[in-house]
Design a protein around this motif. Structure first.
Motif: not given
Length: 272
Positions: A204-228
């Motif tokens: 997604h480096m050619d994407d005019p909005k993000t250029h491949g970078f993910v805004p921190v504000d879009d991060v829901v959270g860290r995956a900490i464990a496999v539960a199932w």
């Protein structure tokens, strides 16, 4: 007159009769009380689940093989949503869930959830079908310089990564080399562990909005464990390679020429 105790059904009740009758009435009263309290208990449980989903933890389902073998198709992971509320930002090496930053999921097949799935998603026990989320590994954070040349390893601030989590038989980036790129502040650079089956930042480096970078504000959270499923219970720690000395932003300060080159490459990409 005859003794009233001689009449059928007459006379004072026997001691055991009064006690049994009282216990029966008490049991019935407790049963009715339980049925009255049950809706309240259910409502409290639902509210607690909603609070947990909103502020603490949420379960997400893995929809693709882009994170194999770390995560398998159909795995359920628990995502920590609490620490971001206290200002914590993604770190290198973490596996994170994030909202689709710029239509990355365009063309991906979607399935219609059943009623059961909808109910579970509302209380945080299943992922929401309405949310378009992705899961990838954070490779670089704001201020880092990241690159990967064909035939070589991924480098962060000049330090080569040892990536044992990459899917067997895959290369770090031969299908899509990149960089050097300077990661803008407030964003992250993400890659899938199954490199040759992951439409990650590289694509997604050619994407005019993000250029491949993910805004921190879009991060829901860290995956900490496999539960199932239970046979795959495991935590998701940060790989040791991200703890090597010199991988922090101080590496850029120590090499201003490289930093300027990376900044120029990033500026060229952003205006292109």
């Amino acid at each position: 007159m005859g003794d009233p105790t001689d009449a059928p059904g007459g006379g004072p009740p026997q001691p055991g009769e009064d006690r049994a009758g009282g216990e029966g009435k008490k049991a019935k009263s407790e049963q009715r009380s339980l049925w009255k309290q049950l809706p309240i208990l259910i409502a409290v449980a639902v509210v607690l689940a909603l609070l947990i989903k909103t502020f603490l933890l949420q379960a997400f389902s893995i929809p693709s093989g882009s994170m194999q073998n770390t995560l398998q198709l159909g795995d359920r992971v628990l995502v920590d949503k609490l620490t971001p509320w206290f200002g914590s930002e993604p770190e290198r090496g973490e596996v994170v869930v994030f909202h689709d930053p710029s239509n990355w999921l365009a063309g991906q097949p979607t399935s219609e959830p059943n009623v059961f799935q909808v109910v579970l998603s509302k209380i945080g026990l299943a992922p929401s079908a309405d949310e378009k989320d992705l899961i990838k590994r954070v490779i670089a954070i704001g201020g880092d310089t990241v690159e990967c040349r064909k035939g070589g390893p991924v480098k962060v601030n000049g330090k080569s990564l040892n990536e044992p989590y990459i899917y067997p038989g895959n290369t770090p980036c031969d299908d899509r080399p990149f960089g050097p790129l300077r990661v803008p502040e407030g964003t992250i650079w993400v890659l899938g562990d199954h490199r040759q089956d992951s439409a990650d930042s590289r694509w997604h480096m050619d994407d005019p909005k993000t250029h491949g970078f993910v805004p921190v504000d879009d991060v829901v959270g860290r995956a900490i464990a496999v539960a199932w499923p239970v046979t795959r219970w495991a935590t998701l720690p940060i790989p040791k390679t991200f703890e090597q000395p010199g991988i922090g932003n101080q590496a850029i300060a120590a090499d201003p020429t490289g930093a300027r080159a990376a900044a120029a490459a990033s500026a060229s990409m952003e205006t292109g």
